[in-house]
Design a protein around this motif. Structure first.
Motif, short mmCIF file in Angstrom:
data_model
loop_
_atom_site.label_atom_id
_atom_site.label_comp_id
_atom_site.label_asym_id
_atom_site.label_seq_id
_atom_site.Cartn_x
_atom_site.Cartn_y
_atom_site.Cartn_z
N ASN A 1 0.84 -1.20 0.00
CA ASN A 1 0.00 0.00 0.00
C ASN A 1 0.88 1.24 0.00
O ASN A 1 1.04 1.91 1.02
N PRO A 2 1.47 1.55 -1.14
CA PRO A 2 2.43 2.67 -1.19
C PRO A 2 1.76 4.03 -1.29
O PRO A 2 1.91 4.76 -2.27
N SER A 3 1.02 4.38 -0.26
CA SER A 3 0.39 5.70 -0.23
C SER A 3 1.42 6.75 0.17
O SER A 3 2.48 6.43 0.73
N GLU A 4 1.11 7.99 -0.10
CA GLU A 4 2.00 9.09 0.29
C GLU A 4 2.27 9.06 1.78
O GLU A 4 3.42 9.22 2.22
N GLU A 5 1.23 8.81 2.55
CA GLU A 5 1.37 8.81 4.01
C GLU A 5 2.25 7.66 4.48
O GLU A 5 3.11 7.84 5.36
N SER A 6 2.05 6.46 3.91
CA SER A 6 2.83 5.31 4.36
C SER A 6 4.30 5.44 3.98
O SER A 6 5.19 5.04 4.74
N LEU A 7 4.57 6.01 2.80
CA LEU A 7 5.96 6.19 2.37
C LEU A 7 6.67 7.22 3.23
O LEU A 7 7.81 7.01 3.66
N ASN A 8 6.00 8.34 3.49
CA ASN A 8 6.60 9.36 4.37
C ASN A 8 6.86 8.80 5.77
O ASN A 8 7.91 9.05 6.37
N ALA A 9 5.89 8.03 6.27
CA ALA A 9 6.01 7.48 7.62
C ALA A 9 7.16 6.48 7.70
O ALA A 9 7.90 6.44 8.70
N TYR A 10 7.33 5.69 6.63
CA TYR A 10 8.40 4.69 6.66
C TYR A 10 9.78 5.34 6.60
O TYR A 10 10.70 4.94 7.33
N THR A 11 9.92 6.35 5.75
CA THR A 11 11.18 7.09 5.72
C THR A 11 11.50 7.66 7.10
O THR A 11 12.62 7.54 7.60
N ALA A 12 10.49 8.30 7.71
CA ALA A 12 10.69 8.91 9.04
C ALA A 12 11.01 7.85 10.10
O ALA A 12 11.86 8.07 10.97
N LYS A 13 10.35 6.71 10.02
CA LYS A 13 10.56 5.65 11.00
C LYS A 13 12.00 5.12 10.97
O LYS A 13 12.65 5.00 12.01
#
Length: 517
Positions: A481-493
């Motif tokens: 589920n490569p949504s904008e939110e999930s990608l940003n969150a994963y980078t930050a994590k």
């Protein structure tokens, strides 16, 4: 070279181990490229160790639309300012017509990845000074920026950079840009065409899909087969400019790297880095350092995993003939029936400053012979980028980004679809100490680890692997589920996990060495 044993004198290494100087930073950057049939997972890979004083603030620049007849301002010196919007040292160079639509891209010092999985690495080879016209419009990073904004494949990106430089003028020294997309990988090598002249000389060669190639401050393209349009591109003036400036006499085959040579190459198309990397990936070829040249690309003995690329970029030639610590030995006394022996000094490290090398060689002449390692302490940041054509663009393009010395730092993912980055990336730390900035989060503990590298390196390597494991383990879920939110969150994590672990590393190193090294 005669082997020399350094006993207590090796302890003086700590004087200058705080930071390898950049005496050799003119030899900036290394880029390893892997074709899709040479990689373990079918991705196309490029990489870049940005070795020098280029900025470490980065942003994601969004896609944009423009009206007809809009113009784009071109600037110089955008890779060395302190933050986005900082105009210190920035110079206006001119204008070109703007595209109606531009793609989002990762705005590193040398822009490196766009939303369409087009990615780039960079190395400088300078070339003959007589060809450089600093009054021309384009520095290399601006050509990269425009190509990433406007192109959805590597071939078009190469062609666009070449055509823009020919039309408006190329102001930089010799550069190699490694360009990839979901299917192909290219080397694009470019120089000016003469002082006071507007234009450029350039050639491009495709890396075969089942092969790997390396650029490390020496031009690598050899003979140009213009009839083979699937593998070669070049400006029309490549041979003519070489003849005009006495770089080729017109007899025999024209060889690009020989004509537009790098003084750093000492008459060859390789030095330590190319030799070691290609030998690492294809030991069966038994490549010789005494050979007059090495192949442009080679087929690896085994498929190359992206984590193998990361490992290679950490390289310091440990255990090889170029290892700068091999003679920095201390006596280990006999104990428990074991005979006395010698080992590398706990404070020996492969990133010695010029002053430290001079001091050691003053005590024991010839003890340290300089070799330009793959990983250097003067690196500002580095990238390993995958284009994965079986996935949506937003998550298929992934830049594994690291700050400071790639031999000591962890990597975290920034995707083609990432739109926000942690605040720590807002400010550059190259010219001033920014304790809350991303660079110094890793540089502080890395320098502490360097001071007693032989006793600290296993901990550093363990922590690097911890963050790599974390980054790769979570990818399958993000890819669903490569949504904008999930990608940003994963980078930050992953960034936060890396920053926290390096903070702990710094604390532990102070506790370990607080009374001295």
């Amino acid at each position: 070279m005669k082997k020399i044993t350094i006993l207590l004198a090796s302890l003086f290494l700590v004087v200058s181990a705080w930071g390898q100087d950049d005496e050799y930073s003119k030899d900036e950057c290394t880029s390893l490229v892997v074709g899709r049939l040479a990689s373990a997972d079918g991705s196309v890979i490029t990489s870049h160790t940005c070795d020098g004083v280029s900025r470490t603030w980065i942003t994601v620049e969004p896609a944009a639309d423009y009206p007809r007849k809009a113009m784009m301002d071109i600037y110089k010196n955008t890779r060395k300012n302190a933050f986005k919007g900082d105009t210190t040292g920035i110079r206006y160079a001119g204008q070109i017509p703007q595209a109606r639509h531009t793609f989002a891209y990762l705005n590193t010092a040398y822009p490196c990845l766009n939303e369409k999985q087009v990615a780039m690495g960079e190395t400088t080879f300078s070339g003959p000074d007589t060809l450089r016209n600093g009054n021309s419009m384009f520095l290399i990073e601006e050509l990269q920026r425009i190509a990433l904004q406007r192109c959805d494949n590597a071939r078009d990106a190469v062609r666009m950079m070449g055509e823009l430089a020919e039309k408006y003028g190329y102001a930089d020294g010799g550069e190699c840009i490694t360009v990839i997309d979901k299917k192909e990988a290219w080397f694009f090598e470019i120089l000016g065409c003469g002082r006071g002249k507007i234009g450029a000389v350039w050639a491009a060669q495709r890396v075969p899909d089942d092969e790997v190639a390396v650029s490390a401050n020496i031009p690598r393209i050899g003979k140009i087969d213009r009839k083979n349009k699937d593998y070669f591109m070049a400006s029309d003036n490549v041979e003519a400019v070489a003849k005009e400036y006495g770089l080729w006499d017109g007899n025999g085959d024209f060889v690009f790297w020989k004509a537009y040579h790098s003084s750093y190459g000492d008459g060859k198309n390789f030095k330590e880095r190319e030799y070691v990397i290609l030998n690492t990936l294809a030991p069966s070829l038994k490549l010789s350092y005494d050979a007059p040249e090495l192949p442009f690309s080679i087929k690896p003995d085994e498929k190359v995993d992206v984590r193998k690329v990361m490992e290679i970029l950490r390289g310091t030639y440990e255990g090889l003939e170029f290892d700068m610590t091999k003679n920095l030995l201390v006596e280990v006394p006999a104990k428990d029936g074991q005979p006395a022996t010698k080992k590398v000094s706990p404070v020996a490290n492969p990133w010695l400053t010029t002053d430290t090398r001079n001091m050691i060689n003053g005590v024991a002449p010839g003890a340290v012979e300089f070799a330009r390692t793959i990983a250097v302490a003067w690196c500002s940041h580095s990238t390993v980028i995958q284009a994965r054509g079986w996935l949506p663009d937003a998550v298929g393009g992934v830049c594994w980004y690291a700050l400071d010395n790639p031999g000591e730092s962890p990597r975290f993912p920034i995707f083609s679809g990432t739109t926000e980055l942690p605040a720590a990336f807002d400010t550059c730390g190259m010219r001033r100490y920014v304790p809350e900035g991303a660079l110094w989060t890793f540089r502080r503990p890395n320098r502490l680890a360097t001071l007693a590298w032989q006793t600290n390196k296993e901990r550093v390597y363990k922590d690097i692997q911890t963050i790599e494991d974390l980054g790769f383990e979570g990818l399958p879920e993000v890819e669903k589920n490569p949504s904008e939110e999930s990608l940003n969150a994963y980078t930050a994590k992953i960034y936060k996990a890396a920053a926290d672990l390096w903070k702990k590393l710094e604390e532990d190193l102070w506790m370990k060495h607080g009374r001295g090294f």
